[in-house]
Design a protein around this motif. Sequence first.
Motif, mmCIF file in Angstrom:
data_model
loop_
_atom_site.group_PDB
_atom_site.id
_atom_site.type_symbol
_atom_site.label_atom_id
_atom_site.label_comp_id
_atom_site.label_asym_id
_atom_site.label_seq_id
_atom_site.Cartn_x
_atom_site.Cartn_y
_atom_site.Cartn_z
ATOM 1 N N GLU A 227 0.829 -1.202 0.000
ATOM 2 C CA GLU A 227 0.000 0.000 0.000
ATOM 3 C C GLU A 227 0.869 1.260 0.000
ATOM 4 O O GLU A 227 0.578 2.231 -0.691
ATOM 5 C CB GLU A 227 -0.916 -0.007 1.222
ATOM 6 N N TYR A 228 1.972 1.230 0.755
ATOM 7 C CA TYR A 228 2.897 2.364 0.794
ATOM 8 C C TYR A 228 3.456 2.657 -0.613
ATOM 9 O O TYR A 228 3.516 3.812 -1.030
ATOM 10 C CB TYR A 228 4.054 2.096 1.762
ATOM 11 N N LEU A 229 3.872 1.612 -1.340
ATOM 12 C CA LEU A 229 4.418 1.815 -2.686
ATOM 13 C C LEU A 229 3.405 2.470 -3.622
ATOM 14 O O LEU A 229 3.746 3.383 -4.373
ATOM 15 C CB LEU A 229 4.887 0.484 -3.287
ATOM 16 N N GLU A 230 2.169 2.004 -3.568
ATOM 17 C CA GLU A 230 1.118 2.566 -4.419
ATOM 18 C C GLU A 230 0.850 4.028 -4.082
ATOM 19 O O GLU A 230 0.762 4.883 -4.962
ATOM 20 C CB GLU A 230 -0.163 1.742 -4.292
ATOM 21 N N LYS B 12 4.091 12.095 -7.868
ATOM 22 C CA LYS B 12 3.576 12.844 -9.012
ATOM 23 C C LYS B 12 3.134 14.231 -8.594
ATOM 24 O O LYS B 12 3.173 15.168 -9.375
ATOM 25 C CB LYS B 12 2.406 12.093 -9.662
ATOM 26 N N ARG B 13 2.710 14.373 -7.346
ATOM 27 C CA ARG B 13 2.283 15.677 -6.817
ATOM 28 C C ARG B 13 3.443 16.445 -6.200
ATOM 29 O O ARG B 13 3.254 17.546 -5.689
ATOM 30 C CB ARG B 13 1.209 15.467 -5.756
ATOM 31 N N GLY B 14 4.639 15.837 -6.198
ATOM 32 C CA GLY B 14 5.802 16.509 -5.633
ATOM 33 C C GLY B 14 5.876 16.454 -4.121
ATOM 34 O O GLY B 14 6.571 17.248 -3.494
ATOM 35 N N LYS B 15 5.149 15.525 -3.526
ATOM 36 C CA LYS B 15 5.137 15.397 -2.064
ATOM 37 C C LYS B 15 5.663 14.007 -1.687
ATOM 38 O O LYS B 15 4.940 13.024 -1.794
ATOM 39 C CB LYS B 15 3.723 15.558 -1.518
ATOM 40 N N PRO B 16 6.916 13.922 -1.244
ATOM 41 C CA PRO B 16 7.446 12.601 -0.877
ATOM 42 C C PRO B 16 6.711 12.023 0.325
ATOM 43 O O PRO B 16 6.235 12.744 1.196
ATOM 44 C CB PRO B 16 8.910 12.887 -0.541
ATOM 45 N N LEU B 17 6.599 10.718 0.347
ATOM 46 C CA LEU B 17 5.909 10.008 1.421
ATOM 47 C C LEU B 17 6.940 9.162 2.157
ATOM 48 O O LEU B 17 7.659 8.379 1.544
ATOM 49 C CB LEU B 17 4.815 9.121 0.828
ATOM 50 N N ASN B 18 7.047 9.328 3.455
ATOM 51 C CA ASN B 18 8.026 8.597 4.249
ATOM 52 C C ASN B 18 7.420 7.344 4.845
ATOM 53 O O ASN B 18 6.240 7.305 5.189
ATOM 54 C CB ASN B 18 8.566 9.484 5.367
ATOM 55 N N SER C 129 6.892 4.661 7.841
ATOM 56 C CA SER C 129 6.773 4.810 9.299
ATOM 57 C C SER C 129 8.034 4.279 9.971
ATOM 58 O O SER C 129 8.781 3.481 9.391
ATOM 59 C CB SER C 129 5.553 4.042 9.805
ATOM 60 N N GLY C 130 8.255 4.700 11.201
ATOM 61 C CA GLY C 130 9.408 4.227 11.961
ATOM 62 C C GLY C 130 9.395 2.723 12.148
ATOM 63 O O GLY C 130 10.433 2.064 12.086
ATOM 64 N N GLU C 131 8.204 2.153 12.376
ATOM 65 C CA GLU C 131 8.085 0.702 12.543
ATOM 66 C C GLU C 131 8.493 -0.026 11.265
ATOM 67 O O GLU C 131 9.139 -1.064 11.307
ATOM 68 C CB GLU C 131 6.652 0.328 12.915
ATOM 69 N N ALA C 132 8.101 0.531 10.113
ATOM 70 C CA ALA C 132 8.467 -0.094 8.834
ATOM 71 C C ALA C 132 9.966 0.022 8.595
ATOM 72 O O ALA C 132 10.593 -0.913 8.095
ATOM 73 C CB ALA C 132 7.689 0.547 7.691
ATOM 74 N N LEU C 133 10.552 1.153 8.948
ATOM 75 C CA LEU C 133 11.995 1.334 8.765
ATOM 76 C C LEU C 133 12.785 0.323 9.597
ATOM 77 O O LEU C 133 13.856 -0.121 9.182
ATOM 78 C CB LEU C 133 12.407 2.760 9.140
ATOM 79 N N GLU C 134 12.265 -0.042 10.753
ATOM 80 C CA GLU C 134 12.942 -1.022 11.595
ATOM 81 C C GLU C 134 12.932 -2.416 10.975
ATOM 82 O O GLU C 134 13.728 -3.269 11.356
ATOM 83 C CB GLU C 134 12.290 -1.058 12.977
ATOM 84 N N CYS C 135 12.035 -2.668 10.020
ATOM 85 C CA CYS C 135 11.939 -3.977 9.363
ATOM 86 C C CYS C 135 12.869 -4.095 8.156
ATOM 87 O O CYS C 135 12.978 -5.161 7.566
ATOM 88 C CB CYS C 135 10.498 -4.240 8.914
#
Length: 170
Positions: free
Chosen positions: A53-56, A63-69, A71-77
Amino acid sequence: MLTAGSSSITGQLFARDNQSAIKGIAILNINKKQYAPAGTEVILIPYTAYFKEYLEESKKQRKRGKPLNLSGEALECMRITKVGGSGGKYLFDKLKEGTYFLYTRFDYVHTATRTDVVGQTDHYVNGSYQGSSDITNSYGVGMSGDALVEKLVTIDKDGEVKEVNLKKTL
């Protein structure tokens, strides 16, 4: 998915030019591999429903010029490894069964051949003009390129070793 498994994902990371006469089609690409330099990072992320879902959503936001980060929990994985040596080799070990998203980016030199018309030669037979032909100059050019490689890899059973070459072919 990142703990207590005995599976591995290993392979090489490289880019390769395609100078086929037919653009976009390379039946046999004989051009030299340009391996990612030692120290290039390869990122492994479990391909969960959240990450899918994050990738989509990330594509839409870019495309709108707004990067999406993430979550901290996902980064830990995430797991990160680095290419070792000069052959572009990487390794992830101690993985469980499941699907993983591999991501990397590196610079390389994209080469191409260019031909320019530099003049014309007129052709005569017995003083009668028969036509002209181009005088050409061919030369090789090199430009820096950026290889972005993303790939999904599935480990079906514990103990499996997947050989996955991450390559960018132009």
